[in-house]
Scaffold this motif. Sequence first.
Motif, PDB file in Angstrom:
ATOM      1  N   ILE A   1       4.841  -4.460   9.243  1.00 58.10           N
ATOM      2  CA  ILE A   1       5.021  -3.612   7.834  1.00 58.10           C
ATOM      3  C   ILE A   1       6.300  -3.746   7.427  1.00 58.10           C
ATOM      4  O   ILE A   1       7.156  -3.801   8.534  1.00 58.10           O
ATOM      5  CB  ILE A   1       4.205  -2.131   7.788  1.00 58.10           C
ATOM      6  CG1 ILE A   1       4.914  -1.212   8.879  1.00 58.10           C
ATOM      7  CG2 ILE A   1       2.588  -2.235   8.016  1.00 58.10           C
ATOM      8  CD1 ILE A   1       4.635   0.208   8.400  1.00 58.10           C
TER       9      ILE A   1
ATOM     10  N   ASP B   1       0.810  -1.195   0.088  1.00 62.96           N
ATOM     11  CA  ASP B   1      -0.061   0.029   0.103  1.00 62.96           C
ATOM     12  C   ASP B   1       0.843   1.206   0.177  1.00 62.96           C
ATOM     13  O   ASP B   1       2.177   1.077   0.190  1.00 62.96           O
ATOM     14  CB  ASP B   1      -0.744   0.235   1.205  1.00 62.96           C
ATOM     15  CG  ASP B   1      -1.801  -0.997   1.196  1.00 62.96           C
ATOM     16  OD1 ASP B   1      -2.460  -1.452   0.193  1.00 62.96           O
ATOM     17  OD2 ASP B   1      -2.339  -1.443   2.332  1.00 62.96           O
TER      18      ASP B   1
ATOM     19  N   TRP C   1       2.253  -8.517   7.841  1.00 58.19           N
ATOM     20  CA  TRP C   1       1.066  -9.568   8.644  1.00 58.19           C
ATOM     21  C   TRP C   1       0.358 -10.363   7.768  1.00 58.19           C
ATOM     22  O   TRP C   1      -0.037 -11.430   7.974  1.00 58.19           O
ATOM     23  CB  TRP C   1       0.305  -8.664   9.406  1.00 58.19           C
ATOM     24  CG  TRP C   1      -0.409  -7.794   8.774  1.00 58.19           C
ATOM     25  CD1 TRP C   1      -0.318  -6.311   8.464  1.00 58.19           C
ATOM     26  CD2 TRP C   1      -1.836  -7.989   7.938  1.00 58.19           C
ATOM     27  NE1 TRP C   1      -1.412  -5.923   7.646  1.00 58.19           N
ATOM     28  CE2 TRP C   1      -2.355  -6.573   7.627  1.00 58.19           C
ATOM     29  CE3 TRP C   1      -2.520  -8.977   8.155  1.00 58.19           C
ATOM     30  CZ2 TRP C   1      -3.480  -6.767   6.953  1.00 58.19           C
ATOM     31  CZ3 TRP C   1      -3.976  -8.942   7.609  1.00 58.19           C
ATOM     32  CH2 TRP C   1      -4.329  -7.789   7.007  1.00 58.19           C
TER      33      TRP C   1
ATOM     34  N   TYR D   1       4.552   0.857   1.688  1.00 59.81           N
ATOM     35  CA  TYR D   1       4.895  -0.191   2.579  1.00 59.81           C
ATOM     36  C   TYR D   1       4.199  -1.478   2.152  1.00 59.81           C
ATOM     37  O   TYR D   1       3.208  -1.441   1.630  1.00 59.81           O
ATOM     38  CB  TYR D   1       4.502   0.101   3.749  1.00 59.81           C
ATOM     39  CG  TYR D   1       3.066   0.569   4.065  1.00 59.81           C
ATOM     40  CD1 TYR D   1       2.073  -0.386   4.864  1.00 59.81           C
ATOM     41  CD2 TYR D   1       2.478   1.604   3.675  1.00 59.81           C
ATOM     42  CE1 TYR D   1       0.723  -0.015   4.880  1.00 59.81           C
ATOM     43  CE2 TYR D   1       1.226   2.132   3.910  1.00 59.81           C
ATOM     44  CZ  TYR D   1       0.358   1.232   4.360  1.00 59.81           C
ATOM     45  OH  TYR D   1      -1.097   1.560   4.319  1.00 59.81           O
ATOM     46  N   GLU D   2       4.836  -2.555   2.787  1.00 59.96           N
ATOM     47  CA  GLU D   2       4.111  -3.966   2.618  1.00 59.96           C
ATOM     48  C   GLU D   2       3.681  -4.342   4.006  1.00 59.96           C
ATOM     49  O   GLU D   2       3.873  -4.203   4.858  1.00 59.96           O
ATOM     50  CB  GLU D   2       5.156  -5.096   2.390  1.00 59.96           C
ATOM     51  CG  GLU D   2       4.764  -6.433   2.338  1.00 59.96           C
ATOM     52  CD  GLU D   2       5.730  -7.485   2.288  1.00 59.96           C
ATOM     53  OE1 GLU D   2       5.534  -8.762   2.078  1.00 59.96           O
ATOM     54  OE2 GLU D   2       7.119  -7.095   2.578  1.00 59.96           O
ATOM     55  N   ASN D   3       2.326  -4.959   3.774  1.00 61.66           N
ATOM     56  CA  ASN D   3       1.487  -5.396   4.879  1.00 61.66           C
ATOM     57  C   ASN D   3       2.128  -6.805   5.285  1.00 61.66           C
ATOM     58  O   ASN D   3       1.511  -7.660   4.770  1.00 61.66           O
ATOM     59  CB  ASN D   3       0.164  -5.404   4.713  1.00 61.66           C
ATOM     60  CG  ASN D   3      -0.443  -4.084   4.546  1.00 61.66           C
ATOM     61  OD1 ASN D   3      -0.697  -3.429   5.528  1.00 61.66           O
ATOM     62  ND2 ASN D   3      -0.764  -3.489   3.339  1.00 61.66           N
TER      63      ASN D   3
END
Length: 157
Positions: free
Chosen positions: A49, A21, A117, A113-115
């Motif tokens: 993240i 995102d 989780w 950023y990458e999630n």
Amino acid sequence: MNSEAEEPTGIGDIEELGPVDYAVVEFPGNRMTGEGFPMLLDLVDRGVIRIFDLVFVRKDLDGSVTAVELKDFAGDVDLSVFEGASSGLLDQSDIDDAGNALEPGNSAGIIVYENTWAAPFARELRRGGAQLVAAGRIPVQALLASLDAMEEPPADG
């Protein structure tokens, strides 16, 4: 996002990624207090993240948009931990788009950023042949409006 053929650095195996995102956070009057940054660091430290890019821009009163170096915030907020957060995903058109969303005299942070989780879930879905066909965010204001509407008595008709 950068659509050129070059592969962004620091991303890793695309099949292992969680959803990626971006957010553009505006700071009115170019005033950055640093509130929120400890929480951002906590999310990274806990592995919730992973930051790919963090860029700051300023929109001058004449409407021109310029990138702001992290060191330019020296004294205001310690952002040195974010230096080098650049994967190559953001390009000039992304910075221009973010600038268009800003009011003159304000600045913004652009974060990709990458999630992390969600990476195991996304990976398993891909392995099963599934693909994400739509995504979005519901602004808090829209949630509040929906909740308010549910509390209103029905109109007599």
